[in-house]
Write an enzyme that holds these catalytic residues in place. Structure first.
Site, PDB file in Angstrom:
ATOM      1  N   SER A 132       5.240  29.941  10.263  1.00  0.00           N
ATOM      2  CA  SER A 132       4.271  31.052  10.360  1.00  0.00           C
ATOM      3  C   SER A 132       5.029  32.342  10.596  1.00  0.00           C
ATOM      4  O   SER A 132       6.158  32.324  11.113  1.00  0.00           O
ATOM      5  CB  SER A 132       3.329  30.798  11.542  1.00  0.00           C
ATOM      6  OG  SER A 132       2.636  31.979  11.890  1.00  0.00           O
ATOM      7  N   TYR A 155       2.326  28.621  19.968  1.00  0.00           N
ATOM      8  CA  TYR A 155       2.529  28.703  18.517  1.00  0.00           C
ATOM      9  C   TYR A 155       3.862  29.375  18.189  1.00  0.00           C
ATOM     10  O   TYR A 155       4.589  28.924  17.302  1.00  0.00           O
ATOM     11  CB  TYR A 155       1.367  29.494  17.918  1.00  0.00           C
ATOM     12  CG  TYR A 155       1.114  29.267  16.451  1.00  0.00           C
ATOM     13  CD1 TYR A 155       0.789  28.002  15.964  1.00  0.00           C
ATOM     14  CD2 TYR A 155       1.162  30.326  15.548  1.00  0.00           C
ATOM     15  CE1 TYR A 155       0.522  27.803  14.609  1.00  0.00           C
ATOM     16  CE2 TYR A 155       0.887  30.132  14.196  1.00  0.00           C
ATOM     17  CZ  TYR A 155       0.573  28.872  13.739  1.00  0.00           C
ATOM     18  OH  TYR A 155       0.306  28.670  12.402  1.00  0.00           O
TER      19      TYR A 155
END
Ligand code: NAD
Length: 244
Positions: A132, A155
Site C-alpha cells: 500500500s 497497517y
C-alpha cells in the site's frame, strides 16, 4: 503478455481488488486460482478454500493445487484478514489487537511464501505482494477531516514490513530465478463517505480515487515473464499520491 497457462494463486481473490486481479490474469491466458476463506473449493471454477492464517490450510491448499494443476507459477499475496476492531483510533488500540493484525496480515505472508517456495523454485515463478502507499509514506490525516474515518496504525507497520521483506526475498532467491515484487495501490473507491472521497480526490494529482482495474494490470505484468528482469521492486499505483 506471457501468462498463457501459468498457474497463479491469488489469495483473497474474492475481494474488491482480488476479483479484478483474477479477471485480468484470466484475460491474459493465466489459470488464476481464487484462494479465499470465503468460498467453497470448486476446481472447475478455479476456486479453492484456504485460510491463510492456518499453516495446515496453506499446506493442504498447495498440495491440492499441485495434484489438480501440476505446478504453481505465481503467487499474489492479496488476502486481507483483520480483526473486528480494525481501524480504531491509535489511543484505543489494544495490544492484543495490534498483535493479531500483524500476525494475520504480515506473518501469514511469510508463511504462504515459505510453503509455496519449493514449487516456485521448480517453475522459476514470481510473487507479487500487495502492499500500500501507507507502507511507503505516512498518512495524510486531513483527508479524514469531517468524517469519523481514520487509518489503522498497524497497517503502516505491516505494509512497510511486507515491502522490505520482499526486497529480502528478491535477494535471497534471485540466483534461483524466483522474482519477488510488490504492488502498492493508493486508496480504492468503495462507496466511502462522500466528504472523504472529496478530500482524497482533491489531494491526489489525477483527481480521483483508484479503481480495481487501475491496479490489476500492474499485478499481471509483474507476475508475468514480461517482468523477467524486475525483482525487489515496489510498483506504486496511486494516481500520483506519493509523487507530491
Ligand atoms: N481497498 C483499498 O483501498 C486498498 C488500498 C491499498 C492496498 N490494499 C490492499 O489490497 C489487498 C486487498 O484489499 P481489498 O480492499 O480487496 O480487501 P477485501 O476485504 O475486499 O478482500 C479481502 C479478501 O481476503 C479474503 N480473506 C480474508 N481473510 C482471509 C483468510 N484468513 N484467508 C484467505 N482469505 C481471506 C476475504 O474473504 C476477501 O475476499 C489487501 O492486502 C489490502 O491491504 C487495498
Amino acid at each position: 503478455m506471457t501468462l498463457k497457462d501459468k498457474v497463479i494463486i491469488v489469495t483473497g481473490g474474492g475481494g474488491l481488488l482480488g476479483k479484478e486481479f483474477i479477471k485480468n490474469l484470466k484475460s491474459k491466458g493465466a489459470i488464476a486460482i481464487n484462494a479465499d476463506i470465503n468460498i467453497k473449493t470448486d476446481y472447475e471454477k478455479n476456486n479453492l478454500f484456504v485460510d491463510i492464517t492456518s499453516e495446515d490450510s496453506i499446506v493442504e491448499a498447495i498440495k491440492n493445487i499441485i495434484s489438480v494443476y501440476g505446478k504453481i507459477d505465481g503467487l499474489v499475496n492479496n488476502a486481507y484478514p483483520r480483526t473486528n476492531d480494525w481501524g480504531e483510533k491509535f489511543e484505543d488500540i489494544k495490544y492484543e489487537s495490534w498483535q493479531m493484525n500483524v500476525d494475520m496480515q504480515m506473518n501469514t505472508t511469510f508463511l504462504f511464501i515459505q510453503k509455496v517456495m519449493p514449487e516456485l523454485l521448480k517453475t522459476k515463478g514470481a510473487i507479487v505482494n500487495i502492499a500500500s502507499i501507507y507502507g511507503v509514506v505516512g498518512n495524510d490525516f486531513t483527508v479524514y477531516e469531517g468524517t469519523n474515518m481514520t487509518s489503522a496504525a498497524a497497517y503502516s507497520a505491516i505494509k512497510g514490513g511486507i515491502i522490505n521483506f520482499s526486497r529480502y526475498l528478491s535477494s535471497y532467491y534471485g540466483r534461483h530465478g524466483v522474482r519477488v515484487n510488490c504492488v502498492s495501490p493508493g486508496g480504492i473507491f468503495d462507496n466511502q463517505n462522500e466528504i472523504f472521497v472529496k478530500n482524497y480526490e482533491n489531494k491526489v494529482p489525477l483527481k480521483r480515487m483508484g479503481n480495481p482495474d487501475d491496479i490489476a494490470p500492474a499485478v499481471s505484468f509483474l507476475v508475468s515473464d514480461e517482468a523477467k528482469y524486475i525483482t525487489g521492486q515496489n510498483l506504486i499505483v496511486d494516481g500520483g499520491w506519493t509523487a507530491i
